[in-house]
Design a protein around this motif. Structure first.
Motif, PDB file in Angstrom:
ATOM      1  N   UNK A   6      12.922   1.416  -1.541  1.00  0.00           N
ATOM      2  CA  UNK A   6      12.812   2.143  -2.803  1.00  0.00           C
ATOM      3  C   UNK A   6      13.628   1.440  -3.867  1.00  0.00           C
ATOM      4  N   UNK A   7      12.971   1.066  -4.986  1.00  0.00           N
ATOM      5  CA  UNK A   7      13.672   0.347  -6.052  1.00  0.00           C
ATOM      6  C   UNK A   7      14.070   1.352  -7.119  1.00  0.00           C
ATOM      7  N   UNK A   8      15.065   2.154  -6.868  1.00  0.00           N
ATOM      8  CA  UNK A   8      15.398   3.157  -7.879  1.00  0.00           C
ATOM      9  C   UNK A   8      16.788   2.977  -8.417  1.00  0.00           C
ATOM     10  N   UNK A   9      17.742   2.600  -7.607  1.00  0.00           N
ATOM     11  CA  UNK A   9      19.053   2.293  -8.131  1.00  0.00           C
ATOM     12  C   UNK A   9      19.932   1.860  -7.020  1.00  0.00           C
ATOM     13  N   UNK A  10      21.220   1.825  -7.302  1.00  0.00           N
ATOM     14  CA  UNK A  10      22.159   1.271  -6.362  1.00  0.00           C
ATOM     15  C   UNK A  10      23.260   2.257  -6.064  1.00  0.00           C
ATOM     16  N   UNK A 266      20.087   5.160 -15.958  1.00  0.00           N
ATOM     17  CA  UNK A 266      20.155   3.715 -15.736  1.00  0.00           C
ATOM     18  C   UNK A 266      18.918   3.015 -16.289  1.00  0.00           C
ATOM     19  N   UNK A 267      17.741   3.608 -16.080  1.00  0.00           N
ATOM     20  CA  UNK A 267      16.504   3.005 -16.589  1.00  0.00           C
ATOM     21  C   UNK A 267      16.494   2.980 -18.111  1.00  0.00           C
ATOM     22  N   UNK A 282      28.894  -0.558 -10.735  1.00  0.00           N
ATOM     23  CA  UNK A 282      27.557  -0.803 -10.205  1.00  0.00           C
ATOM     24  C   UNK A 282      26.482  -0.782 -11.284  1.00  0.00           C
ATOM     25  N   UNK A 283      26.855  -0.402 -12.518  1.00  0.00           N
ATOM     26  CA  UNK A 283      25.873  -0.149 -13.577  1.00  0.00           C
ATOM     27  C   UNK A 283      24.886  -1.297 -13.812  1.00  0.00           C
ATOM     28  N   UNK A 284      25.349  -2.559 -13.930  1.00  0.00           N
ATOM     29  CA  UNK A 284      24.372  -3.621 -14.209  1.00  0.00           C
ATOM     30  C   UNK A 284      23.275  -3.718 -13.153  1.00  0.00           C
ATOM     31  N   UNK A 285      23.638  -3.593 -11.884  1.00  0.00           N
ATOM     32  CA  UNK A 285      22.638  -3.698 -10.826  1.00  0.00           C
ATOM     33  C   UNK A 285      21.665  -2.527 -10.853  1.00  0.00           C
ATOM     34  N   UNK A 286      22.186  -1.330 -11.124  1.00  0.00           N
ATOM     35  CA  UNK A 286      21.300  -0.164 -11.168  1.00  0.00           C
ATOM     36  C   UNK A 286      20.386  -0.232 -12.375  1.00  0.00           C
ATOM     37  N   UNK A 287      20.919  -0.671 -13.512  1.00  0.00           N
ATOM     38  CA  UNK A 287      20.078  -0.840 -14.696  1.00  0.00           C
ATOM     39  C   UNK A 287      18.930  -1.791 -14.404  1.00  0.00           C
ATOM     40  N   UNK A 288      19.242  -2.897 -13.741  1.00  0.00           N
ATOM     41  CA  UNK A 288      18.214  -3.891 -13.442  1.00  0.00           C
ATOM     42  C   UNK A 288      17.160  -3.335 -12.492  1.00  0.00           C
TER      43      UNK A 288
END
Length: 431
Positions: A6-10, A266-267, A282-288
């Protein structure tokens, strides 16, 4: 094994949970103190999406390959689902063998209930490789009950292009400056701040930081001891937050927004839909991973620490945040500590750091930090003069939940700054 991811966040602080993964070398359920006997490790974690979901799975597979008598059942869960499931398991006296922990008041309750193992003696051969500050939330009465694999802090992540379009040339250094920045950004027709109102915990970051900046770390520590939040400093924190809320800075529908859903906080940042968010390392990875492009905004992203409040007693160099770690359940099989140690090797910590999702706790793994934003966070953290764990982890669970609920009510406009501190105090006094 491989699985659909699942590509939703980290960091699990996000969308829907993934299913259980089974990595086994044999199928026996017979647990024994003999490390060579068939053993099953039940592992719950909240890194339920890329990039860390497959990294953890690969590390478990590597361990299983080297220990054919060990089965590792992995249960990746979304953050809130994890907390609910863990509460049920611990109330039943049956914690998982290896499970996510942030330390603090929640871990202390688990220790007091005899639900987790004292790891102090077992980890002595390698615990010295970890950053001492990262261990603090997991050290209770001088004994170690959990091991951190990640450490970091909350701060403002911002879109440099949107700041420039709004004519904002410098990041704010005071709370008044934050409010002025929000006004300028909003006047330019840009959403100033992304917020996951439905999830509650992202909003608690604001109130907690304001309480720190106004009252200093001592105010938060004293509240833990006296169980009293009904003080001028905590009321003032709510009043300062209400100043922000009154500017209507958040994206449309923020009260129903989750952190890691396709239209969540994040999106919104990752798709360039807001100028700022207050979030952890973790924000940059979750945003991506949450963005449409799966790349986020790249080098347009910047970071600045939470500013000071004029007249406040707290220093701008005091950080708020925490890390991610693992505790071991009371009935875990003998190999669990060894498996945990394998996750904390220099090589595995470097692999985790290279994802951009983890700021490693093993000193020698710092070279694995490649993301420039993570390096900035690490530098801020290294120069911090004080540190406060997330309030929903530092305090007993019921108090932490009330903090989150009360701040959500303040932001929704249903409770006043004075009312929420009374509600939090009532719950604290009942513990």
């Amino acid at each position: 094994m491989t699985a659909h991811l699942s590509r939703r966040s980290l960091l699990g602080l996000v969308g829907a949970g993934a299913g259980a993964y089974l990595l086994s070398g044999c199928s026996g359920d017979d647990e024994s103190s003999d490390p060579n006997a068939p053993q099953t490790i039940n592992w719950w974690h909240i890194q339920n999406t890329e990039p860390m979901l497959p990294v953890w799975a690969a590390m478990a597979q590597e361990y299983r390959t080297a220990h054919s008598n060990v089965t590792i059942e992995i249960q990746p869960l979304e953050n809130e689902a994890f907390k609910t499931k863990l509460t049920t398991a611990t109330q039943a006296g049956s914690p998982p063998d290896l499970f996510q922990s942030w330390g603090g008041g929640v871990l202390r309750q688990q220790v007091d209930a005899g639900l987790v193992k004292d790891l102090t003696d077992d980890v002595q051969p390698w615990i010295g490789s970890l950053l001492p500050a990262a261990l603090q939330p997991y050290t209770i009465d001088g004994r170690i009950y959990g091991i951190p694999f990640d450490v970091g802090m909350v701060g403002f992540w911002y879109n440099k292009d949107l700041f420039a379009k709004a004519g904002v040339t410098e990041t704010p250094t005071t709370w008044a400056g934050v409010l002025d920045t929000v006004r300028k950004i909003k006047a330019a027709g840009i959403v100033p701040i992304a917020l996951a109102g439905k999830d509650k915990w992202p909003a608690h970051n604001y109130w907690a930081y304001l309480a720190m900046r106004i009252g200093g770390l001592s105010a938060l520590q004293q509240a833990a001891e006296t169980k009293n939040f009904d003080t001028p400093d905590f009321v003032a924190a709510g009043e300062r937050l209400k100043e922000l809320v009154d500017l209507q800075p958040f994206q449309r529908g923020f009260l129903g927004a989750e952190y890691g859903s396709p239209d969540g906080q994040a999106a919104t940042m990752g798709n360039g839909g807001a100028a700022m968010e207050l979030m952890g390392q973790w924000a940059p990875s979750v945003q991506a991973s949450s963005s449409t492009s799966k790349k986020g905004i790249g080098d347009k992203l910047g970071f600045f620490p939470f500013p000071v409040v004029d007249g406040g007693k707290g220093a701008g160099s005091e950080a708020f945040g925490g890390g991610n770690g693992f505790a071991i359940g009371k009935d875990a099989p003998a190999s669990t500590v060894d498996f945990l140690a394998s996750l904390l090797t220099v090589d595995n910590q470097r692999k985790a750091a290279q994802t951009g999702a983890v700021l490693p706790t093993v000193r020698e793994a710092a070279s694995g930090i490649s993301d420039p934003n993570n390096k900035i966070v690490a530098e801020n953290l290294a120069s911090a003069t004080g540190f406060q764990l997330y309030l929903d982890q530092a305090y007993p669970p019921a108090v932490g939940q009330q903090v989150n609920d009360s701040v959500a009510e303040l932001i929704a406009g249903t409770k006043s700054p004075a009312q929420i501190v009374k509600d939090i105090t009532t719950v604290a006094k009942s513990q």
